[in-house]
Motif scaffolding. Structure first.
Motif, PDB file in Angstrom:
ATOM      1  N   LEU A 120       0.959  -1.024  -0.112  1.00  0.00           N
ATOM      2  CA  LEU A 120       0.178  -0.051  -0.147  1.00  0.00           C
ATOM      3  C   LEU A 120       0.864   1.092   0.082  1.00  0.00           C
ATOM      4  O   LEU A 120       0.538   2.330  -0.882  1.00  0.00           O
ATOM      5  N   GLY A 141      -5.404  -2.409   0.963  1.00  0.00           N
ATOM      6  CA  GLY A 141      -6.059  -1.394   1.068  1.00  0.00           C
ATOM      7  C   GLY A 141      -5.765  -0.320  -0.017  1.00  0.00           C
ATOM      8  O   GLY A 141      -6.339   0.746   0.115  1.00  0.00           O
ATOM      9  N   GLN A 143      -7.434  -0.307  -2.843  1.00  0.00           N
ATOM     10  CA  GLN A 143      -8.707   0.095  -3.453  1.00  0.00           C
ATOM     11  C   GLN A 143      -9.395   1.265  -2.666  1.00  0.00           C
ATOM     12  O   GLN A 143     -10.139   1.907  -3.360  1.00  0.00           O
ATOM     13  N   ASP A 144      -8.931   1.278  -1.359  1.00  0.00           N
ATOM     14  CA  ASP A 144      -9.640   2.476  -0.623  1.00  0.00           C
ATOM     15  C   ASP A 144      -9.288   3.946  -0.872  1.00  0.00           C
ATOM     16  O   ASP A 144      -9.700   4.813  -0.777  1.00  0.00           O
ATOM     17  N   ARG A 145      -7.850   3.846  -1.769  1.00  0.00           N
ATOM     18  CA  ARG A 145      -7.212   5.293  -2.015  1.00  0.00           C
ATOM     19  C   ARG A 145      -7.059   5.166  -3.734  1.00  0.00           C
ATOM     20  O   ARG A 145      -6.314   5.608  -4.192  1.00  0.00           O
ATOM     21  N   ILE A 146      -7.888   4.440  -4.311  1.00  0.00           N
ATOM     22  CA  ILE A 146      -7.724   4.345  -5.715  1.00  0.00           C
ATOM     23  C   ILE A 146      -7.814   5.819  -6.533  1.00  0.00           C
ATOM     24  O   ILE A 146      -7.362   6.085  -7.264  1.00  0.00           O
ATOM     25  N   VAL A 167      -7.317  -9.107   0.265  1.00  0.00           N
ATOM     26  CA  VAL A 167      -7.543  -8.337  -0.715  1.00  0.00           C
ATOM     27  C   VAL A 167      -8.497  -8.987  -1.516  1.00  0.00           C
ATOM     28  O   VAL A 167      -8.226  -9.841  -2.518  1.00  0.00           O
ATOM     29  N   ALA A 171     -12.108  -6.097  -4.351  1.00  0.00           N
ATOM     30  CA  ALA A 171     -11.010  -5.249  -4.117  1.00  0.00           C
ATOM     31  C   ALA A 171      -9.915  -4.945  -5.371  1.00  0.00           C
ATOM     32  O   ALA A 171      -9.496  -4.088  -6.050  1.00  0.00           O
ATOM     33  N   MET A 174     -11.258  -3.447  -8.411  1.00  0.00           N
ATOM     34  CA  MET A 174     -11.245  -1.776  -8.219  1.00  0.00           C
ATOM     35  C   MET A 174      -9.828  -1.404  -8.565  1.00  0.00           C
ATOM     36  O   MET A 174      -9.760  -0.306  -9.369  1.00  0.00           O
TER      37      MET A 174
END
Length: 226
Positions: A120, A141, A143-146, A167, A171, A174
């Motif tokens: 990440l 993680g 995908q949460d900050r893509i 993951v 995810a 994404m």
């Protein structure tokens, strides 16, 4: 070339880093276990390949000098506790300080290689710093900050484990869909592999795919840092 312990200064204080070798610099970004033997071995291998490998202690704000293995339930519990307390945004500030330190040592180019949590952070390093080339293994993680992917202007290589227990498939989709249009991003999927398939000695280590991923990484670094 013997190992060194560096001191890297930030506005918030100083932290240590394990360093080895000479040449273009590569910041080695830790898993959730701190700077352990696995991370030191990666640094040593990079040093043997002609790089200056620097592994910063990114847990220093929580507890300096953490060194865990993946062999006991107690260590896993501690590692996940550290992961929960860790602030990735501050971690990127510390990576940026490490990159600046490497430039200050005389490195013309600086790359980064990260694993798990470090995967990440390698992605965020590509998004937020002037790092010349970044590599992330099974980052958790992303995908949460893509949405930050549009800021990537220097090469990024991602290794994605198709059966990563941390993951899930949605995810992964994404990540793949969100970054595929960026010409600076190269992604490789390892369909049958679980998380940490490249961690030597780990429960999910897969020699053939680890070698494939590592060969891709070394070719990528040589192309962009050489």
């Amino acid at each position: 070339m013997s190992a060194e312990t560096l001191t890297i200064k930030t506005a918030d204080g100083s932290f240590s880093a394990y360093a080895r070798g000479r040449g273009p610099a590569i910041i080695v970004i830790q898993e959730i276990f701190g700077i352990n033997q696995v991370m030191r071995d990666i640094c040593d291998d990079l040093a043997a390949s002609g790089y200056r490998a620097i592994c910063p202690d990114l847990f220093w704000r929580i507890e300096p000098g953490i060194e865990l293995t993946d062999k006991t339930d107690a260590e896993w519990k501690q590692a996940f506790d550290l992961f929960g307390k860790f602030d990735p945004d501050k971690g990127i500030e510390d990576i940026a300080a490490t990159i600046a330190h490497a430039h200050g040592e005389g490195a013309a180019k600086v790359g980064a290689v990260g694993y798990c949590l470090g995967g990440l952070l390698a992605y965020l390093t590509a998004c937020r710093t002037d790092c010349d080339a970044s590599v992330g293994y099974y980052g958790v993680g992303i995908q949460d900050r893509i949405g930050e992917g549009g800021k990537i202007t220097k090469p990024l290589l991602l290794h994605i484990a198709g059966k990563d227990q941390f993951v899930p498939p949605e995810a992964q989709k994404m990540i793949l869909d969100g970054l595929k249009a960026n010409p600076k991003v190269e992604m490789h999927l390892y369909p049958e592999r679980d998380h940490a398939f490249a961690r030597v000695g780990g429960a999910h280590f897969h020699r053939e795919d680890a070698e494939m991923a590592n060969n891709r990484t070394m070719a990528f670094l040589e192309k962009h840092l050489g």
